[in-house]
Write a protein that holds these residues in place. Sequence first.
Motif, PDB file in Angstrom:
ATOM      1  N   ALA A 161       0.825  -1.212   0.000  1.00 28.00           N
ATOM      2  CA  ALA A 161       0.000   0.000   0.000  1.00 28.00           C
ATOM      3  C   ALA A 161       0.861   1.266   0.000  1.00 28.00           C
ATOM      4  O   ALA A 161       0.345   2.363  -0.154  1.00 28.00           O
ATOM      5  CB  ALA A 161      -0.925  -0.002   1.214  1.00 28.00           C
ATOM      6  N   GLY A 162       2.180   1.088   0.200  1.00 30.79           N
ATOM      7  CA  GLY A 162       3.091   2.235   0.190  1.00 30.79           C
ATOM      8  C   GLY A 162       3.069   3.063   1.456  1.00 30.79           C
ATOM      9  O   GLY A 162       3.465   4.229   1.436  1.00 30.79           O
ATOM     10  N   VAL A 163       2.624   2.478   2.579  1.00 33.48           N
ATOM     11  CA  VAL A 163       2.543   3.257   3.819  1.00 33.48           C
ATOM     12  C   VAL A 163       3.604   2.893   4.855  1.00 33.48           C
ATOM     13  O   VAL A 163       3.814   3.639   5.805  1.00 33.48           O
ATOM     14  CB  VAL A 163       1.141   3.149   4.475  1.00 33.48           C
ATOM     15  CG1 VAL A 163       0.067   3.659   3.534  1.00 33.48           C
ATOM     16  CG2 VAL A 163       0.837   1.745   4.951  1.00 33.48           C
ATOM     17  N   MET A 164       4.277   1.758   4.681  1.00 32.07           N
ATOM     18  CA  MET A 164       5.255   1.347   5.696  1.00 32.07           C
ATOM     19  C   MET A 164       6.600   2.018   5.438  1.00 32.07           C
ATOM     20  O   MET A 164       7.251   1.768   4.439  1.00 32.07           O
ATOM     21  CB  MET A 164       5.421  -0.162   5.727  1.00 32.07           C
ATOM     22  CG  MET A 164       6.272  -0.629   6.882  1.00 32.07           C
ATOM     23  SD  MET A 164       6.040  -2.388   7.148  1.00 32.07           S
ATOM     24  CE  MET A 164       7.467  -2.774   8.108  1.00 32.07           C
ATOM     25  N   ALA A 165       7.000   2.872   6.383  1.00 31.91           N
ATOM     26  CA  ALA A 165       8.284   3.565   6.283  1.00 31.91           C
ATOM     27  C   ALA A 165       9.351   2.883   7.127  1.00 31.91           C
ATOM     28  O   ALA A 165      10.530   3.176   6.971  1.00 31.91           O
ATOM     29  CB  ALA A 165       8.124   5.025   6.707  1.00 31.91           C
ATOM     30  N   GLY A 166       8.962   1.977   8.003  1.00 30.35           N
ATOM     31  CA  GLY A 166       9.937   1.265   8.822  1.00 30.35           C
ATOM     32  C   GLY A 166       9.242   0.515   9.934  1.00 30.35           C
ATOM     33  O   GLY A 166       8.036   0.636  10.124  1.00 30.35           O
TER      34      GLY A 166
END
Length: 138
Positions: free
Chosen positions: A39-44
């Motif tokens: 979804a492109g929301v996990m930054a870490g």
Amino acid sequence: MKYMLIMRATDEAIAASREIPFEEMIATMGRYNEEMVNAGVMAGGDGLTEPEEGFVVDFAADPPAIVEGAYGPTESLFNGFWILEVTSREEAMEWARKCPLGPGSKLEVRRIHGVEDFPQDNEWVQKEKEWIAAAEEK
């Protein structure tokens, strides 16, 4: 905007999680992480070692004192975290609700300050912007 999902659990929740086969637990968390990545929301994000491996720096003393190991009740410690880059507080709530944690577990969700939250004419804010730009170039 960025949000941190902070994983917390009670002693009972930790004991219950130890009853779940390790491979099943990893697969369940892996699917959740994969959904956020896709979804492109996990930054870490990462899980943390047992609290006994850590230490606390207590600034009540001069010089600050190091206290080895676990501190406080289990439910006040955190076991892992995710950093999400989302468009709204509501979106952060949606992802937090999807987390595959069981009874006795909680997620504390906090917005992470961005450089835009501070006075833009401050010299340290300007340096922070430069540091961020330099890190993004690497």
